[in-house]
Write an enzyme that holds these catalytic residues in place. Structure first.
Site, PDB file in Angstrom:
ATOM      1  N   THR A  28     -15.641 -23.389  -4.837  1.00  0.00           N
ATOM      2  CA  THR A  28     -14.775 -23.002  -5.723  1.00  0.00           C
ATOM      3  C   THR A  28     -15.068 -22.323  -6.991  1.00  0.00           C
ATOM      4  O   THR A  28     -16.379 -22.394  -7.514  1.00  0.00           O
ATOM      5  CB  THR A  28     -13.915 -24.492  -6.131  1.00  0.00           C
ATOM      6  OG1 THR A  28     -13.378 -24.996  -4.955  1.00  0.00           O
ATOM      7  CG2 THR A  28     -13.059 -24.160  -7.031  1.00  0.00           C
ATOM      8  N   SER A  30     -15.118 -18.343  -9.545  1.00  0.00           N
ATOM      9  CA  SER A  30     -14.740 -16.929  -9.435  1.00  0.00           C
ATOM     10  C   SER A  30     -15.948 -16.507  -8.395  1.00  0.00           C
ATOM     11  O   SER A  30     -15.788 -15.305  -7.567  1.00  0.00           O
ATOM     12  CB  SER A  30     -15.065 -16.530 -10.730  1.00  0.00           C
ATOM     13  OG  SER A  30     -16.328 -16.820 -11.389  1.00  0.00           O
ATOM     14  N   THR A  31     -17.122 -16.952  -8.556  1.00  0.00           N
ATOM     15  CA  THR A  31     -18.220 -16.578  -7.682  1.00  0.00           C
ATOM     16  C   THR A  31     -17.784 -16.773  -6.103  1.00  0.00           C
ATOM     17  O   THR A  31     -17.861 -15.884  -5.141  1.00  0.00           O
ATOM     18  CB  THR A  31     -19.559 -17.000  -7.796  1.00  0.00           C
ATOM     19  OG1 THR A  31     -19.791 -17.031  -9.232  1.00  0.00           O
ATOM     20  CG2 THR A  31     -20.720 -16.234  -7.168  1.00  0.00           C
ATOM     21  N   GLY A  82     -20.634 -21.458  -6.003  1.00  0.00           N
ATOM     22  CA  GLY A  82     -21.314 -21.074  -7.001  1.00  0.00           C
ATOM     23  C   GLY A  82     -21.932 -22.214  -7.973  1.00  0.00           C
ATOM     24  O   GLY A  82     -21.890 -23.404  -7.376  1.00  0.00           O
ATOM     25  N   LYS A  94     -22.633 -28.380 -11.586  1.00  0.00           N
ATOM     26  CA  LYS A  94     -21.361 -27.848 -11.041  1.00  0.00           C
ATOM     27  C   LYS A  94     -20.232 -28.428 -11.664  1.00  0.00           C
ATOM     28  O   LYS A  94     -20.422 -29.440 -12.273  1.00  0.00           O
ATOM     29  CB  LYS A  94     -21.474 -28.090  -9.377  1.00  0.00           C
ATOM     30  CG  LYS A  94     -22.405 -26.876  -8.874  1.00  0.00           C
ATOM     31  CD  LYS A  94     -22.412 -26.891  -7.504  1.00  0.00           C
ATOM     32  CE  LYS A  94     -20.760 -26.813  -6.993  1.00  0.00           C
ATOM     33  NZ  LYS A  94     -20.247 -25.724  -7.134  1.00  0.00           N
ATOM     34  N   GLY A  96     -17.663 -26.818 -13.518  1.00  0.00           N
ATOM     35  CA  GLY A  96     -16.977 -26.318 -14.416  1.00  0.00           C
ATOM     36  C   GLY A  96     -15.403 -25.979 -14.196  1.00  0.00           C
ATOM     37  O   GLY A  96     -14.352 -25.962 -15.004  1.00  0.00           O
ATOM     38  N   GLY A  97     -15.185 -25.924 -12.901  1.00  0.00           N
ATOM     39  CA  GLY A  97     -13.681 -25.579 -12.344  1.00  0.00           C
ATOM     40  C   GLY A  97     -12.984 -26.836 -11.916  1.00  0.00           C
ATOM     41  O   GLY A  97     -12.011 -27.040 -11.649  1.00  0.00           O
ATOM     42  N   GLU A 103     -16.730 -30.579  -3.779  1.00  0.00           N
ATOM     43  CA  GLU A 103     -17.977 -29.860  -3.715  1.00  0.00           C
ATOM     44  C   GLU A 103     -18.858 -30.663  -3.041  1.00  0.00           C
ATOM     45  O   GLU A 103     -19.819 -30.156  -2.478  1.00  0.00           O
ATOM     46  CB  GLU A 103     -18.207 -29.049  -4.878  1.00  0.00           C
ATOM     47  CG  GLU A 103     -16.899 -28.038  -5.245  1.00  0.00           C
ATOM     48  CD  GLU A 103     -17.361 -27.198  -6.739  1.00  0.00           C
ATOM     49  OE1 GLU A 103     -16.732 -26.144  -6.591  1.00  0.00           O
ATOM     50  OE2 GLU A 103     -17.974 -27.766  -7.582  1.00  0.00           O
TER      51      GLU A 103
HETATM   52  C1  5RP Z   1     -16.228 -25.288  -9.680  1.00  0.00           C
HETATM   53  C2  5RP Z   1     -17.623 -25.064  -9.799  1.00  0.00           C
HETATM   54  C3  5RP Z   1     -18.174 -23.481  -9.942  1.00  0.00           C
HETATM   55  O1  5RP Z   1     -19.006 -23.342  -8.843  1.00  0.00           O
HETATM   56  C4  5RP Z   1     -18.690 -23.245 -11.015  1.00  0.00           C
HETATM   57  O2  5RP Z   1     -17.749 -23.723 -12.289  1.00  0.00           O
HETATM   58  C5  5RP Z   1     -18.995 -21.713 -11.297  1.00  0.00           C
HETATM   59  O3  5RP Z   1     -18.017 -20.876 -11.438  1.00  0.00           O
HETATM   60  P1  5RP Z   1     -17.964 -19.479 -11.276  1.00  0.00           P
HETATM   61  O4  5RP Z   1     -18.473 -18.990 -10.188  1.00  0.00           O
HETATM   62  O5  5RP Z   1     -16.569 -19.140 -11.960  1.00  0.00           O
HETATM   63  O6  5RP Z   1     -19.037 -18.976 -12.763  1.00  0.00           O
HETATM   64  O7  5RP Z   1     -18.556 -25.854  -9.694  1.00  0.00           O
HETATM   65  O8  5RP Z   1     -15.959 -26.806  -9.717  1.00  0.00           O
END
Ligand code: 5RP
Length: 218
Positions: A28, A30-31, A82, A94, A96-97, A103
């Protein structure tokens, strides 16, 4: 090269790891979204994907990639996702989303975890990025007090509910010298569902987009 271009380069590089046949896990963020878009160009190679979030399931479906329930899929050959921070030892922060629990489940079910990120995510010591901890809502204060006793500064993520109906405490002020020990310690707090340290089961491979191409660890 922008940060987003570096994310995309790492995501495209991960296509090489995609097996012929079978079901893979997809993360999950943007990456991971760049990876899904790239995966769509070779979607005939796989039978389907297990999604680590509702958002990822929706994006996979939009691309015509079948979404499979993990309970039906069994062990997965590959998980691609990501990270918010990563060390050269491939321990990660991990979440942030906010998708950290699913995950971690999909990572645990996968034989190989390939982490894709821009080089800005590489750190010497984890903890500058606030560590996400998913918590059962009624235990929010109890867990927050336990985290303060461990030296962290928990902040409730405002207006956020996880796909599992829980809240997130983002823990500031940690200098995580022993990520495995802290991951296990946080898991012991009653009311914690998951914490965002991926150290006991870190990434097997880290693909970092840089201005000079994609760096692979190890
Ligand atoms: C989501 C995550 C993402 O992998 C992490 O936040 C990185 O995000 P991005 O690819 O947008 O920088 O752990 O829960």
């Amino acid at each position: 090269m922008t940060q987003d271009e570096m994310k995309k380069a790492a995501a495209v590089a991960a296509l090489e790891c995609v097996p012929h046949g079978g079901i893979i896990g997809v993360g999950t963020g943007s990456t991971a979204n760049h990876f899904i878009d790239a995966l769509a160009t070779i979607k005939g190679r796989i039978d389907g994907a297990v999604a680590s979030s509702v958002a990822t399931a929706e994006r996979l479906t939009k691309h015509g990639i079948p979404v499979v329930d993990l309970n039906e899929a069994g062990d997965l050959a590959l998980y691609v996702d990501g990270a918010d921070e990563a060390t050269v030892h491939r321990a990660l922060i991990k979440g942030g989303g906010g998708a950290l629990t699913r995950e971690k489940i999909v990572a645990a079910a996968s034989r190989t975890f390939v982490c894709i990120a821009d080089e800005g995510k590489l750190v010497d010591v984890l903890g500058r990025f606030p560590l996400p901890v998913e918590v059962i809502p009624m235990a929010r204060s109890l867990v927050a007090r336990a985290i303060v006793a461990l030296g962290g500064e928990p902040v409730l993520r405002p207006g956020f509910q996880t796909d599992n109906g829980n809240v997130i405490l983002d823990v500031h002020g940690l200098k995580i010298l022993d990520p495995v020990a802290l991951e296990e310690r946080l898991n012991q707090i009653t009311g914690v569902v998951t914490n965002g340290l991926f150290a006991r089961r870190g990434a097997d491979v880290l693909l970092l987009g840089t201005a000079h191409g994609v760096r692979r660890l190890p």
